[in-house]
Structures are given as structure tokens and as C-alpha cells.
Motif scaffolding. Structure first.
Motif, PDB file in Angstrom:
ATOM      1  N   TYR A 228       0.832  -1.204   0.000  1.00  0.00           N
ATOM      2  CA  TYR A 228       0.000   0.000   0.000  1.00  0.00           C
ATOM      3  C   TYR A 228       0.870   1.258   0.000  1.00  0.00           C
ATOM      4  O   TYR A 228       0.547   2.251  -0.647  1.00  0.00           O
ATOM      5  N   GLU A 229       2.003   1.202   0.707  1.00  0.00           N
ATOM      6  CA  GLU A 229       2.915   2.366   0.709  1.00  0.00           C
ATOM      7  C   GLU A 229       3.415   2.650  -0.709  1.00  0.00           C
ATOM      8  O   GLU A 229       3.431   3.781  -1.174  1.00  0.00           O
ATOM      9  N   VAL A 230       3.808   1.580  -1.408  1.00  0.00           N
ATOM     10  CA  VAL A 230       4.305   1.764  -2.784  1.00  0.00           C
ATOM     11  C   VAL A 230       3.215   2.386  -3.642  1.00  0.00           C
ATOM     12  O   VAL A 230       3.447   3.310  -4.422  1.00  0.00           O
ATOM     13  N   MET A 231       1.967   1.907  -3.461  1.00  0.00           N
ATOM     14  CA  MET A 231       0.851   2.497  -4.218  1.00  0.00           C
ATOM     15  C   MET A 231       0.692   3.968  -3.840  1.00  0.00           C
ATOM     16  O   MET A 231       0.543   4.833  -4.716  1.00  0.00           O
ATOM     17  N   ASP A 232       0.794   4.269  -2.518  1.00  0.00           N
ATOM     18  CA  ASP A 232       0.554   5.629  -2.033  1.00  0.00           C
ATOM     19  C   ASP A 232       1.466   6.641  -2.714  1.00  0.00           C
ATOM     20  O   ASP A 232       1.042   7.726  -3.068  1.00  0.00           O
ATOM     21  N   TYR A 233       2.759   6.289  -2.901  1.00  0.00           N
ATOM     22  CA  TYR A 233       3.651   7.308  -3.467  1.00  0.00           C
ATOM     23  C   TYR A 233       3.871   7.135  -4.980  1.00  0.00           C
ATOM     24  O   TYR A 233       4.427   8.010  -5.626  1.00  0.00           O
ATOM     25  N   THR A 234       3.423   6.011  -5.546  1.00  0.00           N
ATOM     26  CA  THR A 234       3.633   5.839  -7.000  1.00  0.00           C
ATOM     27  C   THR A 234       2.434   6.335  -7.812  1.00  0.00           C
ATOM     28  O   THR A 234       2.605   7.026  -8.817  1.00  0.00           O
ATOM     29  N   LEU A 235       1.224   6.002  -7.361  1.00  0.00           N
ATOM     30  CA  LEU A 235       0.029   6.350  -8.146  1.00  0.00           C
ATOM     31  C   LEU A 235      -0.087   7.848  -8.438  1.00  0.00           C
ATOM     32  O   LEU A 235      -0.371   8.235  -9.584  1.00  0.00           O
ATOM     33  N   PRO A 236       0.177   8.733  -7.437  1.00  0.00           N
ATOM     34  CA  PRO A 236       0.045  10.174  -7.732  1.00  0.00           C
ATOM     35  C   PRO A 236       1.023  10.676  -8.797  1.00  0.00           C
ATOM     36  O   PRO A 236       0.810  11.718  -9.411  1.00  0.00           O
ATOM     37  N   TYR A 245      -2.744   0.125 -13.593  1.00  0.00           N
ATOM     38  CA  TYR A 245      -2.949  -1.321 -13.459  1.00  0.00           C
ATOM     39  C   TYR A 245      -1.901  -1.856 -12.490  1.00  0.00           C
ATOM     40  O   TYR A 245      -0.708  -1.640 -12.682  1.00  0.00           O
ATOM     41  N   VAL A 246      -2.356  -2.510 -11.421  1.00  0.00           N
ATOM     42  CA  VAL A 246      -1.407  -3.130 -10.500  1.00  0.00           C
ATOM     43  C   VAL A 246      -1.381  -4.626 -10.780  1.00  0.00           C
ATOM     44  O   VAL A 246      -2.404  -5.316 -10.679  1.00  0.00           O
ATOM     45  N   MET A 247      -0.208  -5.134 -11.151  1.00  0.00           N
ATOM     46  CA  MET A 247      -0.071  -6.505 -11.657  1.00  0.00           C
ATOM     47  C   MET A 247       0.007  -7.528 -10.522  1.00  0.00           C
ATOM     48  O   MET A 247       0.703  -7.332  -9.540  1.00  0.00           O
ATOM     49  N   GLY A 248      -0.772  -8.613 -10.693  1.00  0.00           N
ATOM     50  CA  GLY A 248      -0.667  -9.722  -9.750  1.00  0.00           C
ATOM     51  C   GLY A 248      -1.328  -9.469  -8.415  1.00  0.00           C
ATOM     52  O   GLY A 248      -1.016 -10.122  -7.422  1.00  0.00           O
ATOM     53  N   VAL A 249      -2.224  -8.529  -8.340  1.00  0.00           N
ATOM     54  CA  VAL A 249      -2.859  -8.178  -7.063  1.00  0.00           C
ATOM     55  C   VAL A 249      -4.364  -8.381  -7.205  1.00  0.00           C
ATOM     56  O   VAL A 249      -4.933  -7.926  -8.200  1.00  0.00           O
ATOM     57  N   GLY A 250      -4.973  -9.052  -6.311  1.00  0.00           N
ATOM     58  CA  GLY A 250      -4.516  -9.589  -5.022  1.00  0.00           C
ATOM     59  C   GLY A 250      -5.689 -10.154  -4.283  1.00  0.00           C
ATOM     60  O   GLY A 250      -6.650 -10.672  -4.900  1.00  0.00           O
ATOM     61  N   THR A 251      -5.678 -10.062  -2.984  1.00  0.00           N
ATOM     62  CA  THR A 251      -6.830 -10.508  -2.180  1.00  0.00           C
ATOM     63  C   THR A 251      -7.965  -9.499  -2.342  1.00  0.00           C
ATOM     64  O   THR A 251      -7.720  -8.369  -2.811  1.00  0.00           O
ATOM     65  N   PRO A 252      -9.195  -9.859  -1.941  1.00  0.00           N
ATOM     66  CA  PRO A 252     -10.280  -8.866  -2.000  1.00  0.00           C
ATOM     67  C   PRO A 252      -9.929  -7.574  -1.265  1.00  0.00           C
ATOM     68  O   PRO A 252     -10.167  -6.476  -1.777  1.00  0.00           O
ATOM     69  N   GLU A 253      -9.285  -7.704  -0.120  1.00  0.00           N
ATOM     70  CA  GLU A 253      -8.888  -6.492   0.636  1.00  0.00           C
ATOM     71  C   GLU A 253      -7.883  -5.669  -0.163  1.00  0.00           C
ATOM     72  O   GLU A 253      -7.974  -4.452  -0.240  1.00  0.00           O
ATOM     73  N   ASN A 254      -6.902  -6.349  -0.814  1.00  0.00           N
ATOM     74  CA  ASN A 254      -5.917  -5.636  -1.633  1.00  0.00           C
ATOM     75  C   ASN A 254      -6.613  -4.837  -2.746  1.00  0.00           C
ATOM     76  O   ASN A 254      -6.212  -3.717  -3.065  1.00  0.00           O
ATOM     77  N   LEU A 255      -7.665  -5.433  -3.320  1.00  0.00           N
ATOM     78  CA  LEU A 255      -8.374  -4.749  -4.415  1.00  0.00           C
ATOM     79  C   LEU A 255      -9.078  -3.501  -3.889  1.00  0.00           C
ATOM     80  O   LEU A 255      -8.975  -2.419  -4.481  1.00  0.00           O
ATOM     81  N   ILE A 256      -9.748  -3.620  -2.761  1.00  0.00           N
ATOM     82  CA  ILE A 256     -10.472  -2.465  -2.200  1.00  0.00           C
ATOM     83  C   ILE A 256      -9.492  -1.362  -1.799  1.00  0.00           C
ATOM     84  O   ILE A 256      -9.719  -0.176  -2.070  1.00  0.00           O
ATOM     85  N   GLU A 257      -8.378  -1.751  -1.194  1.00  0.00           N
ATOM     86  CA  GLU A 257      -7.354  -0.753  -0.807  1.00  0.00           C
ATOM     87  C   GLU A 257      -6.715  -0.136  -2.048  1.00  0.00           C
ATOM     88  O   GLU A 257      -6.391   1.042  -2.074  1.00  0.00           O
ATOM     89  N   GLY A 258      -6.538  -0.934  -3.101  1.00  0.00           N
ATOM     90  CA  GLY A 258      -5.970  -0.398  -4.352  1.00  0.00           C
ATOM     91  C   GLY A 258      -6.931   0.580  -4.997  1.00  0.00           C
ATOM     92  O   GLY A 258      -6.535   1.680  -5.419  1.00  0.00           O
TER      93      GLY A 258
END
Ligand SMILES: CNc1nc2cc(C(=O)NN)ccc2[nH]1
Ligand SMILES: [Zn+2]
Length: 373
Positions: A228-236, A245-258
Motif C-alpha cells: 500500500y505504501e508503494v501504491m501511495d507514493y507511485t500512483l500520484p 494497473y497493479v499486476m498480480g494483485v490480489g486478495t479482496p482487501e488488496n483490491l479495495i485498498e488499491g
């Protein structure tokens, strides 16, 4: 043609966004989950059943189809859409991830990756140019650049060298990509778990210019918080008017957080692979159907699920099929799990359309507190 991406709405309380992706084989409503069809089939699913449960776009693996049956054969048969009887959009990954996770005795250098096939040990090579050629021969609608998915953990020096090489490869992929077939080309951000290297990789890719941007090198064993940290500073860092597109992800929780962080597209083998192992996803958590507690349980997998499986079969029957190693076990478990993942994204899109993603987010976690019923 570049893939026009309509950014429809951005959630007022988060970075979640609702979008629409136009591909040569149709429109994709985002956020979207893409079932994985590794060898030209989403294992255990008829294409019609995939469509009926709401799948919009599926993923094909370049590494596997290159080794067997070969991209030349698929092309000769009319391309992957016709070969597998799937008329919707197909995204193909570039082979980068599989060659590192499956190939034997890999040797990586500036040209590309030399490896031995996991099937017959034959010596093979994948390069940025050959990966693009293979994906175009398959008839892919969304082509991924050939890069190295950096193992985790890795030294900072290794991440720097590998990411710089992947950016050089991304440029070669762009040069090799022939846009005449209407396909799009997505770049892939690497940079390990280092903020400065991730930001630089994103900027290097935007300099080159792509139709969409993936975040690679995640879901490689790191803690969810690190993901999630990597997403936080990369997506913006990525352009708002292009798909993410986040590759290879993930659990249902990972999807909602993404989604909450601004991700538009996901792919993961979790729903299909877990199905074959008897692990079923529900709105209140996961069920391992082989457990004795389900031997006489006449309830459906998930009372809140309206999929074909939950409308016709009991947990007792699904446990019997799994224990008996029946073919139908994989088929029904896969159908339910994919329905869960695909419908979870449909609910997310609806919540974004109605402006109540914050409520959806809260209820998603509340339902999981109650535990398995
Ligand atoms: C299951 N985890 C997982 N991580 C992945 C990373 C990549 C990547 O970085 N490709 N360039 C691709 C597929 C992945 N699947
Ligand atoms: Zn179901």
C-alpha cells in the motif's frame, strides 16, 4: 490508436476513480478485475460462463503461449481471441514475471533473458522486441512492456541497475510496437520498495509515453502495508487521464485498498488457483470446503451470492466433489470465486457511480468482522 480512457468520476473522499477503457475488442468499465487465462483458457471456465458472470477482459501469459503451442501457431489459427473463442478484450503480460518465476537457469543481460523452458529444458530467449512480436502475433488488445519483475527482497543497487535496464527495455518496446492493429502499449513502473526509485521509474516511463501504466514488482512476498505504501507514493506520479494497473494483485482487501488509492485494473490467479484448492471467497471471509464441518451443510457457499453455484448447490455437495477429486469441483469453485471477484468490482463501480464509496468501504470490512457463517 492510443487507448482513450474516460475518467468519469473521482471519489470526493479518496483517490478512488471510475473510468472507461476503450479497446479494439470493446469497452472495459473500471475499476476492473481481470481473470487470468494463462494457457489460452481461464482454467475450468467456458468463455460463455466467463461472460455470464460479468468478466469484461481476461489476461493471457506470453511466456506460456510462446512455449506452447507457440505464437506462430496461434496467429495461424486466427489469433488468441478466435483460438480460445473469447471475443472480449485480452491483456497479455510480457513474460517478464514468468520467465523469472518459472524459467530455469535464467541469464539476464542487456539484450534480454536467456532461459531453459520449464517444459522441456529447451534453451530460449525473450527480448523486448520478441516479447512485443509475440504479443502482437497473439492479437493482444493491451500489450505490456518486457521488464524484470525484481525479486523481493533485493539490494538497493540491484533495484537501481534492474530498473534502469527495464526503462531502457521499455523504450525498445515502444520502438518495436506496431500500432496498426489497434493495440495499446502499457509501461510498467519498477523500483522495488524504494520511493525515490519508484518516482524516477514513473517519470522515465512518462518521458517515453504509454497508453497506460502498470505498477509491477508487487505481490512478491512483501507485507500488505508495504504494497500500500508503494501504491501511495507511485500512483500520484502517474497521469490521471491514463489507466493504472497493479499486476498480480490480489486478495479482496488488496483490491479495495488499491481502488481507494486510485488503481483502475487488477489481475490475480488467487480466485482461480484457490478454487482448485477448495478455498472459496465470500462476503464474510474465506471457506475451505474440504473441512468436515461442511459435510452436511446444505447452505450455499455464500447466502449473499447469486451466482449459478450458490443458486443450485450446497456446501455438502461441493465438499463431496472436492473430496472425490471430481472435475466439476474445479469448475464450480472457479465459477463462484470469479463471480465474487468480478461482482466485487461491479459493486465498487456502482458505489462510485452513486457517490457512496466511503459507505461501501466501511461495510466491506464490517461484513468480514462477523466471520464465516
Ligand atoms: C502474483 N504476484 C505478481 N507480481 C507480479 C509482478 C509482475 C511484474 O512486475 N511484471 N513486470 C507481473 C505479474 C505479477 N504477479
Ligand atoms: Zn456464489
Amino acid at each position: 490508436m492510443t487507448i482513450p480512457f474516460d475518467l468519469i468520476t473521482t471519489d470526493p473522499n479518496s483517490s478512488a476513480r471510475r473510468g472507461r477503457l476503450h479497446t479494439a475488442h470493446g469497452v472495459v468499465e473500471t475499476p476492473v478485475f481481470m481473470p487470468v487465462g494463462t494457457q489460452g483458457t481461464v482454467k475450468g471456465m467456458l468463455p460463455e460462463s466467463l461472460h455470464d458472470l460479468g468478466a469484461q477482459i481476461i489476461l493471457g501469459n506470453t511466456y506460456h503461449l510462446f512455449l506452447r503451442p507457440g505464437h506462430d501457431l496461434v496467429k495461424k489459427m486466427g489469433g488468441l481471441h478466435r483460438f480460445m473463442n473469447w471475443s472480449g478484450p485480452i491483456l497479455t503480460d510480457s513474460g517478464g514475471f514468468q520467465v523469472f518465476s518459472l524459467g530455469k537457469l535464467r541469464k539476464i543481460d542487456e539484450e534480454g533473458v536467456r532461459f531453459q523452458s520449464h517444459l522441456d529444458g529447451a534453451h530460449q530467449i525473450l527480448t523486448p522486441e520478441s516479447s512485443i512480436e509475440i504479443q502482437q502475433a497473439l492479437g493482444s488488445d493491451i500489450i505490456m512492456v518486457f521488464d524484470e519483475c525484481i525479486p523481493y527482497p533485493a539490494t538497493r543497487d540491484y533495484v537501481i541497475d534492474s530498473t534502469e535496464r527495464s526503462m531502457r527495455w521499455a523504450k525498445r518496446c515502444k520502438q518495436a510496437h506496431n500500432r496498426q492493429d489497434g493495440s495499446a502499449l502499457f509501461g510498467i513502473v519498477q523500483g522495488g520498495m524504494h520511493e525515490d526509485l519508484r518516482r524516477k521509474s514513473a517519470h522515465d516511463l512518462m518521458e517515453i509515453g504509454f497508453d497506460g501504466y502498470a505498477i509491477g514488482g508487487l505481490s512478491v512476498g512483501e507485507e500488505a502495508e508495504v504494497m500500500y505504501e508503494v501504491m501511495d507514493y507511485t500512483l500520484p506520479e502517474l497521469p490521471a487521464d491514463r489507466p493504472r494497473y497493479v499486476m498480480g494483485v490480489g486478495t479482496p482487501e488488496n483490491l479495495i485498498e488499491g481502488v481507494r488509492r486510485g488503481v483502475d485494473m487488477f489481475d490475480c490467479v488467487m480466485p482461480t488457483r484457490n478454487a482448485r484448492n477448495g478455498v472459496l471467497f465470500t462476503s464474510f471471509g474465506k471457506i475451505s470446503i474440504k473441512q468436515a464441518q461442511y459435510r452436511e451443510d446444505e447452505r450455499p457457499i455464500d447466502p449473499d451470492c447469486d451466482c449459478y453455484v450458490c443458486r443450485h448447490y450446497s456446501r455438502a455437495y461441493l465438499r463431496h466433489l472436492y473430496q472425490s477429486n471430481e472435475i466439476l469441483s474445479s469448475m464450480l469453485n472457479t465459477m463462484h470465486n470469479l463471480h465474487y471477484y468480478v461482482q466485487l468490482m461491479a459493486q465498487v463501480r456502482q458505489a462510485l457511480d452513486e457517490g457512496n464509496f466511503a459507505t461501501f468501504y466501511k461495510e466491506f470490512y464490517q461484513r468480514r468482522q462477523s466471520g464465516v457463517v
